[in-house]
Design an enzyme around this catalytic site. Structure first.
Site, PDB file in Angstrom:
ATOM      1  N   SER A   7      25.515 -33.560 -10.935  1.00 19.40           N
ATOM      2  CA  SER A   7      26.268 -32.323 -10.712  1.00 19.40           C
ATOM      3  C   SER A   7      25.647 -31.478  -9.598  1.00 19.40           C
ATOM      4  O   SER A   7      26.276 -30.543  -9.117  1.00 19.40           O
ATOM      5  CB  SER A   7      26.322 -31.511 -12.007  1.00 19.40           C
ATOM      6  OG  SER A   7      25.014 -31.141 -12.408  1.00 19.40           O
ATOM      7  N   CYS A  69      23.193 -37.105 -14.614  1.00 24.39           N
ATOM      8  CA  CYS A  69      23.449 -35.821 -15.273  1.00 24.39           C
ATOM      9  C   CYS A  69      23.857 -36.064 -16.729  1.00 24.39           C
ATOM     10  O   CYS A  69      24.808 -36.802 -16.990  1.00 24.39           O
ATOM     11  CB  CYS A  69      24.572 -35.139 -14.492  1.00 24.39           C
ATOM     12  SG  CYS A  69      25.222 -33.655 -15.222  1.00 24.39           S
ATOM     13  N   CYS A 180      18.793 -32.822 -20.556  1.00 23.94           N
ATOM     14  CA  CYS A 180      19.201 -32.245 -19.265  1.00 23.94           C
ATOM     15  C   CYS A 180      18.123 -32.651 -18.268  1.00 23.94           C
ATOM     16  O   CYS A 180      16.925 -32.518 -18.568  1.00 23.94           O
ATOM     17  CB  CYS A 180      19.279 -30.725 -19.367  1.00 23.94           C
ATOM     18  SG  CYS A 180      19.578 -29.894 -17.792  1.00 23.94           S
TER      19      CYS A 180
HETATM   20  N1  DGL Z   1      21.289 -31.217 -14.848  1.00 26.08           N
HETATM   21  C1  DGL Z   1      22.479 -31.244 -15.655  1.00 26.08           C
HETATM   22  C2  DGL Z   1      22.279 -32.156 -16.876  1.00 26.08           C
HETATM   23  O1  DGL Z   1      21.474 -33.076 -16.840  1.00 26.08           O
HETATM   24  C3  DGL Z   1      22.920 -29.866 -16.032  1.00 26.08           C
HETATM   25  C4  DGL Z   1      23.258 -28.956 -14.872  1.00 26.08           C
HETATM   26  C5  DGL Z   1      24.729 -28.527 -14.827  1.00 26.08           C
HETATM   27  O2  DGL Z   1      25.140 -27.681 -15.643  1.00 26.08           O
HETATM   28  O3  DGL Z   1      25.465 -29.058 -14.006  1.00 26.08           O
HETATM   29  O4  DGL Z   1      22.940 -31.987 -17.877  1.00 26.08           O
END
Ligand code: DGL
Length: 274
Positions: A7, A69, A180
């Site tokens: 993302s 992501c 995340c």
């Molecule tokens: N880095 C994203 C994940 O691994 C979260 C960031 C976003 O909200 O796009 O879930």
């Protein structure tokens, strides 16, 4: 070539881990910084973005898509009958595998974005294999902006992490899933706040190890031999000075980003048909 879809810039943590594990493999990264964050969006919207990202990477020659992501992976897994032109590795399944490989742990904390927690995919996948496991999932919407702002171990981040993790700590979870890819940067802080009795499970190394296994079995250059390739290309859908410095924090060094635009699927299909 491995296509890494994210993302934004958080997935550079995965790209970095993959680069270390598979140095000889060609990799193309796509971060949808123009529409970041995905975590506050509906799964319909996220899946529409994911389709565009996958199309872009397949067109660039990706033979495998890595969903770096967790938010995208969760949206994808909650969509029935998902399939793409090439195989994929998502960020949820290998994380659950790693979690369930731990010595019996029946009280599990999950921390991630709102969309990840709302999807319930961790609960479903864990309970499918261990119906007795109790999952306590908590969304932590303020952590990603704090991390991107470089406030990795500042009083405000400590306070907010404590607030998010407190309900999981009082449940005495034996494991905490960092659901995340940004959280890898604050792992020591999360470990401190959840307590040393809880094992912290990192989605980044789980997905990277799973991709390595896949590449070794199915892809040319999968052994990571020197000279087998090893090209790296990084695309973003928006590039600002701030994003470049966040990228550096995620990856550990400066990267050269290329700008790209993603095509809505229906438009591309209409053009191809005409
Ligand atoms: N880095 C994203 C994940 O691994 C979260 C960031 C976003 O909200 O796009 O879930």
């Amino acid at each position: 070539m491995i296509g890494i879809l994210d993302s934004g810039t958080g997935g550079l943590t995965v790209a970095r881990a993959l680069g270390d594990l598979l140095p000889g493999m060609d990799m193309t990264y796509l971060g949808d910084t123009g529409r970041f964050p995905y975590g506050s969006r509906s799964s319909e919207k996220i899946n529409a973005y994911v389709d565009q990202g996958v199309d872009f990477l397949v067109e660039k020659g990706a033979e495998l898509i890595v969903f770096a992501c967790v938010t995208s992976s969760a949206a994808l897994l909650s969509r029935p009958g998902r399939s793409f032109a090439v195989p994929f590795v998502d960020a949820v399944t290998p994380t659950v595998d790693r979690l369930l490989a731990l010595p019996t742990c029946r009280r599990i904390g999950v921390v991630g974005t709102e969309a990840t927690v709302r999807s319930g995919v961790f609960d479903v996948l864990i309970n499918k294999r261990d119906p007795a496991a109790r999952i306590y999932a908590r969304s932590a919407p303020l952590l990603v902006p704090l991390i991107e702002d470089g406030r990795l171990d500042r009083p405000e981040t400590r306070m907010i992490a404590k607030k998010y993790l407190h309900p999981l700590k009082v449940r005495q979870v034996g494991a905490l899933v960092m659901a995340c890819n940004h959280y890898r940067l604050i792992r020591p802080l999360l470990q401190r706040k959840i307590g040393k009795r809880a094992k912290v499970v990192d989605c980044v190394s789980a997905v990277a190890d799973s991709v390595k296994k896949y590449a070794e079995q199915h892809m040319r250059g999968g052994g990571g031999q020197a000279g087998a390739g090893g090209s790296r290309t990084y695309y973003l859908t928006d590039i600002t000075g701030r994003i470049a410095s966040i990228g550096k924090m995620m990856f550990g060094r400066n990267l050269t980003f290329q700008y790209c635009e993603l095509q809505p699927r229906d438009k591309a299909q209409v053009r191809a048909a005409s």
